[in-house]
Design an enzyme around this catalytic site. Sequence first.
Site, PDB file in Angstrom:
ATOM      1  N   GLU A 128     -12.855   4.698   5.845  1.00 59.71           N
ATOM      2  CA  GLU A 128     -12.771   3.988   7.118  1.00 59.71           C
ATOM      3  C   GLU A 128     -13.844   4.374   8.111  1.00 59.71           C
ATOM      4  O   GLU A 128     -14.061   3.673   9.104  1.00 59.71           O
ATOM      5  CB  GLU A 128     -11.363   4.197   7.688  1.00 59.71           C
ATOM      6  CG  GLU A 128     -10.348   3.489   6.808  1.00 59.71           C
ATOM      7  CD  GLU A 128      -8.932   4.000   6.910  1.00 59.71           C
ATOM      8  OE1 GLU A 128      -8.747   5.056   7.533  1.00 59.71           O
ATOM      9  OE2 GLU A 128      -8.031   3.360   6.383  1.00 59.71           O
ATOM     10  N   ARG A 178      -8.341  -0.709   8.291  1.00 59.88           N
ATOM     11  CA  ARG A 178      -9.442   0.137   7.834  1.00 59.88           C
ATOM     12  C   ARG A 178      -9.740   1.204   8.883  1.00 59.88           C
ATOM     13  O   ARG A 178     -10.872   1.377   9.341  1.00 59.88           O
ATOM     14  CB  ARG A 178     -10.686  -0.699   7.538  1.00 59.88           C
ATOM     15  CG  ARG A 178     -11.551  -0.009   6.491  1.00 59.88           C
ATOM     16  CD  ARG A 178     -12.603  -0.861   5.867  1.00 59.88           C
ATOM     17  NE  ARG A 178     -13.269  -0.036   4.836  1.00 59.88           N
ATOM     18  CZ  ARG A 178     -13.896  -0.511   3.802  1.00 59.88           C
ATOM     19  NH1 ARG A 178     -13.982  -1.797   3.609  1.00 59.88           N
ATOM     20  NH2 ARG A 178     -14.459   0.297   2.932  1.00 59.88           N
ATOM     21  N   CYS A 179      -8.685   1.899   9.245  1.00 64.12           N
ATOM     22  CA  CYS A 179      -8.756   2.750  10.420  1.00 64.12           C
ATOM     23  C   CYS A 179      -7.584   3.700  10.379  1.00 64.12           C
ATOM     24  O   CYS A 179      -6.512   3.357   9.925  1.00 64.12           O
ATOM     25  CB  CYS A 179      -8.643   1.848  11.644  1.00 64.12           C
ATOM     26  SG  CYS A 179      -8.014   2.600  13.132  1.00 64.12           S
ATOM     27  N   GLN A 193       0.821  -1.203   0.000  1.00 65.76           N
ATOM     28  CA  GLN A 193       0.000   0.000   0.000  1.00 65.76           C
ATOM     29  C   GLN A 193       0.863   1.264   0.000  1.00 65.76           C
ATOM     30  O   GLN A 193       0.343   2.357  -0.114  1.00 65.76           O
ATOM     31  CB  GLN A 193      -0.917   0.000   1.242  1.00 65.76           C
ATOM     32  CG  GLN A 193      -1.911  -1.149   1.247  1.00 65.76           C
ATOM     33  CD  GLN A 193      -2.737  -1.228   2.516  1.00 65.76           C
ATOM     34  OE1 GLN A 193      -2.908  -2.307   3.060  1.00 65.76           O
ATOM     35  NE2 GLN A 193      -3.269  -0.110   2.992  1.00 65.76           N
TER      36      GLN A 193
END
Lengths: 150, 291, 799, 161
Positions: C752, C382-383, C235
């Site tokens: 998120e 996801r945060c 990523q």
Amino acid sequence: MKLNYTGQEKVTADPQKVWSFILDPNKVASCLPDTQDIVIKDDRNFDAVVGVAVGPVRGKFKFAIQLVPDQANNKMAVKLRGGGLGTAIDLTASANINGQPDQTTLLDWQGEANVSGPAATVGGRVLDAQAQKLISSVFENMGKKISEGA
Amino acid sequence: MIPGAFDYHRPSSVEEAVALMGQYGLEARILAGGQSLIPAMRYRLAQPAVLVDINKLPNLAYLSEENGMLRVGALVRDTDVEFHQDIQSRYHLIADVSQVVADPIVRYRGTVVGSLCHNDPSGDWAATAIAARAQMVIRGQGGERTEAIDDFIVDSFTTSIQEGEMAVEARFPVPNTRTSGAYEKIERKVGDYATAAAAVQLELAQDGTIKEIGIGVTAVALKALRVAEGEKLLRGQKPTRDLIRAAAEEAAKIADPNPDARGSKEYKKDMARVLVGRGLVKALGRLGVKI
Amino acid sequence: MAIESPNLEPKGIQGLGKAIKRKEDSRFIVGKGNYLDDINLPGMMHMALVHSPYAHAKINGIDSSEALKVPGVKAVITSKELAGAGLAWVPTLAGDKQMVLADGKVLYQWQEVAAVFADTRQAAADGAAAVQVDYEPLQAVVDPYKATDADAPVLREDIKDKMEGAHGPRRHNNHIWTWDVGSKDETDQALASSEIRVKQHMVYPRSHPAPLEPCGCIGDMSKATGRLTVYMTSQAPHAIRTVLSLVTGIPENNIRVISPDIGGGFGNKVPVYPGYVCAIVGSIVLGVPVKWVETRTENLTTTGFARDFHMDIEIGATKEGKVTAMKVYTLADHGAFDAAADPSKYPAGLFSICTGSYDFPKAYAEVDAVYTNKAPGGVAYRCSFRVTEASYLIERSMDVLAHELKMDPAELRIKNFIQPAQFPYPSALGWTYDSGDYEKTLKVALDKLGYEELRKEQAEKRAKGELMGIGISTFTEIVGAGPSKDFDILGLKMFDGAEIRVHPSGSAIVRAGTRHQGQGHETTWAQIVSEELGLDVDKIIVEEGDTDTAPYGLGTYASRSTPVAGGAMALGARRIREKAKKIAAHLLEVGEADVEWADKKFSVKGVPGKSVTMSQVAFAAYTNLPQGMEPGLETTYYYDPPNLTFPNGAYVCVVDVDKGTGEVKVRRFVAIDDCGTIINPMIVEGQVHGGLTEGFAMAFMQEIAFDAEGNNLSSNFTDYLLPTSLETPKWETGHTVTPSPHHPIGAKGVGESPTVGSPAAFVNAVVDALAHLGVRHLDMPVTREKVWKVLRGAGIDAF
Amino acid sequence: MQITLNINGQDKKMDVEPRTLLAHAIRDAGLTGTHIGCDSSSCGVCTVLLDGNIPVKSCTMFAVSAEGHPITTVEGLAGSNLHPIQQAFHDQHGLQCGYCTPGMMLSSVALLERNPNPSEDEIRFALSGNLCRCTGYQNIVKAVQQAAQAMNQPAGAAADD
């Protein structure tokens, strides 16, 4: 994953005969089910390869086995460390050797298996049954062989 | 993950398959749907030296009624049952179970007979077969034998099939119009093994009493169990809520589950009770009997 | 390069707010995505890893002889070989270091012990199975609360006597750091004088992002050129290139990191994993490309976990329900190495957003991190860096307070919201919130749900002995890390770059330092540029993930792409527009001051019909320039945001509870998000659906669990529970729009929010259903059995 | 051993071991739209169609067993135009990272062959053997509904939008 099992075997022989049997690694090794290879290292240690066949499980477990007698307390322990099928198994089986008035002996045994490895979580339900079978057949065979005077 | 190597055989007749199973004994496994076996092999939990792939055997995919029995050949896939309209409308228990085995894609490949032979203690078909009083047809080199499901299921992952044998068929009694059943399962998600499940099949007599009944539970012991005491309580009786509660409690009594991530011993035992109770109510409801 | 599918329709100029269909779909729907495992290079070898079945064990020996006998196996490496290359240990993002392959002992189950290289994937797997390792099991530390007991086994022998850590002093061998924020004394005083005080302990369990594509890497060292090309599921390819250069000593210009299509990341694909390092080392040693693709088991047992925060909170309030203070103590279980992916100054991430949407006059938070025998990681799943934990903590706690006050949880929230007039709002824990209208957003949600009616229904049901519950979460996130004055990772400032090149014929290529994993950057970046430059969106191609071509950037995670790279994109386009305006003036034969940008073209002020398009300007930029002007129409813009952004939302959930089994059914879920300006509503809605589903999973199903010996009980998709279409509820979504005042296009980021905001709504709903039975809290995942225990404990039974 | 697999209408001769999973055989034949996502037959990203309309998880089948059964992968879905399910996944934003998409579309095609007018519940039921981590399934359901509608229109009547 910790698994616990218990059981009892009645042996038609006195404790002395029981002791002479279980202090002999050759004899103890002969009680393992479906052994494919045994290497005796000394009078307390041997290696064994055991075939496994339960349901989908087909394969071999390789164990280093140690006999740990405690005659003073009428206790005998067998420690197995090894594994197979992507899994490590540490298994301790111990038995109280109780002589009975009728010259027979009761083996009160308990087994504790510690199964490690992700395969244990996948196959835990299978291995649980397998470990139980392995331990109980060892004691069953032992009882039979001692009773038969082997 | 990649399975260990094995020798592959693809027999073209049952006789040949049975001969191979006799020849290789414990080293060999039969590959039917493979939906339990192949994942176990990918984890190398199963490392059979020989696979006998029966998928090309002719005439084993039959699904037909004969002499009062529904004959399910060894190559009948779960979806063959799930998408079979006649079975879905008349075999209430089987209709229920056929929709909750594994997941919808696995069911296209998985077989009914294979699941029974695999005899996973959490399998769905074993409890179903117990409730429906199914039989298994087993072929060996010496011929064929038929065995009641209770004798077929021996232990965890162990059946009465011997070396050199294979199961070729499962047989379920054809239900009459006063027979119904239900399968109640709780699972954490589609595709998980059951946390607990109950299979129930019963036949009402003309007077509204229960003429015959079968209750099986799965995932609550080292093998699928028949709730015989529960059956006894209901057989010959007019069903009431109290009787059903008492029968359901028998399921909790005999359940001896291992605790795992799906639930504690206590929870699973109680679920055996709840699900048997619900299955009985649902089955009776399908016969127009409101409890 | 995009393969144009036959019948996707053209789109034209499509800027902000347009729900255009995604450009990237064209290759995915025909099976022509290019994921890591789809790449095969000539002569490539395969790598498989050997893993420890034990969570904690001494290694007495490793015997590779049987593995080397397997046909096709070419080499086996262990820590010893890596030590020769100086790569036995590598630095983590959090200032710790970690073993690449087990060095003397293993510290978590399935830890990598050896790497096997072979001609085929089968041979590699067989070789790995044949490596014999002699382990001596040691007592495992599983419970973080016992990690710092006086008699706890020492996990990290390598830093046994080093009591000064990367974030201050360590008070125990298994202690990593202590971090705190806010005023302890003032908070204690405020609590002491509060009329109402509530305390709650809650655990945010260990979770795992588990994208459907596992991690993987191909190392390709060219002996001819001395260049190392690394294909990696990453990523953050640029940061990886820099780290690789620093760790291996290979000059950065000789390293090219290519991050191909990524099959989901969710934070899992931010860190550097041992498998990556071994594949690269393998290629350097063997002189051929080496591929490693993780198995799902490896993914769930060894790669970056998330959460594992054990939290205690105390809130003070007046009798009327006005909050006065909050105090938080958290124990963070970091596993065997501190490999958390947080900005350097923030070892507990942005956890100090835990005052949430409420105007807390005083607050104090303290976090202790410890080592245990579990896999390292601490990724932002996801945060935005521990915001999920913070939001869950405050949103769950507000319900605990409401319960204590016997007040409706919506009313309590409204009473304590930061008011629109208070923005920019300085929080007690040091953040400056940019904008929001929390009450409005909540009211939209409650109206859409029909809150009043449902409360009536609940009362009627309860009277009949039936159980339903309503849960609310009005969360505020903090994303877009971040302003370089505060935010860096390994010293790298957390800005992001965008490069825009407009071609003579009016098409453009846009490159960014981010790397999408399904978020739709190829469409949304094109939309921003289409909006700013007035170019046809189909004529803008977006490229990410190749460090040889893309401008530097810190990557895609923590909802930072739109707040940071999105800003770079808009400002870069505006810079191009400035030059274009000069060219337009030249073409229109007027002074620059007479040219205006309106309606997506340059016009002469006050002269209708006299205008040029950006395409015409682009052509002129290469053919007909004002004298002395540098040819071309392109720029690279690095955006360093002035502040973080604060997306927020109001989520409301309705559940029904089965009294027999304890099963909880989500009947309805309304999610109203405020993520500021919306670039593509379709993509935003898709992000919300996906995030809510992961929030649902955490609330009810997902957990990486361990037994007392440190066995990972969730190493596969039968035990680590990802919801299917059947379990997943139907989502009802909506928006309010409060633009960020400081972001170039007012966008705040949304990917998120739903994962951050929703878990508390689910749990609040279940607790609300059971509240009259005396329940104040249930820890996630809320399983049937946990509910069943409450029911049976209260004498409720049914079949 | 030498086997011949018929994939998307083409016979492909290949040399495999008996243990070669069908998913690997397909991918090794250059058709990388079929993905692999788990070890336990749980995720369904490897789903392909056997014999035209039977979805199977190709990681839970040996390549040798697929001999004689024509295989359809995602690469075989589109003709000169996209298959209605492909168009629908695009139109309804039924995909994000794209990793589950091939398997999800093939399971959907199998469902629509069997049940041309599935309800939302039937779609959710039929797709529950395929995991998606990105979309939350809602837009996938919409895509299947759109495809059902498109496929039920008489030939030639399909609208372009």
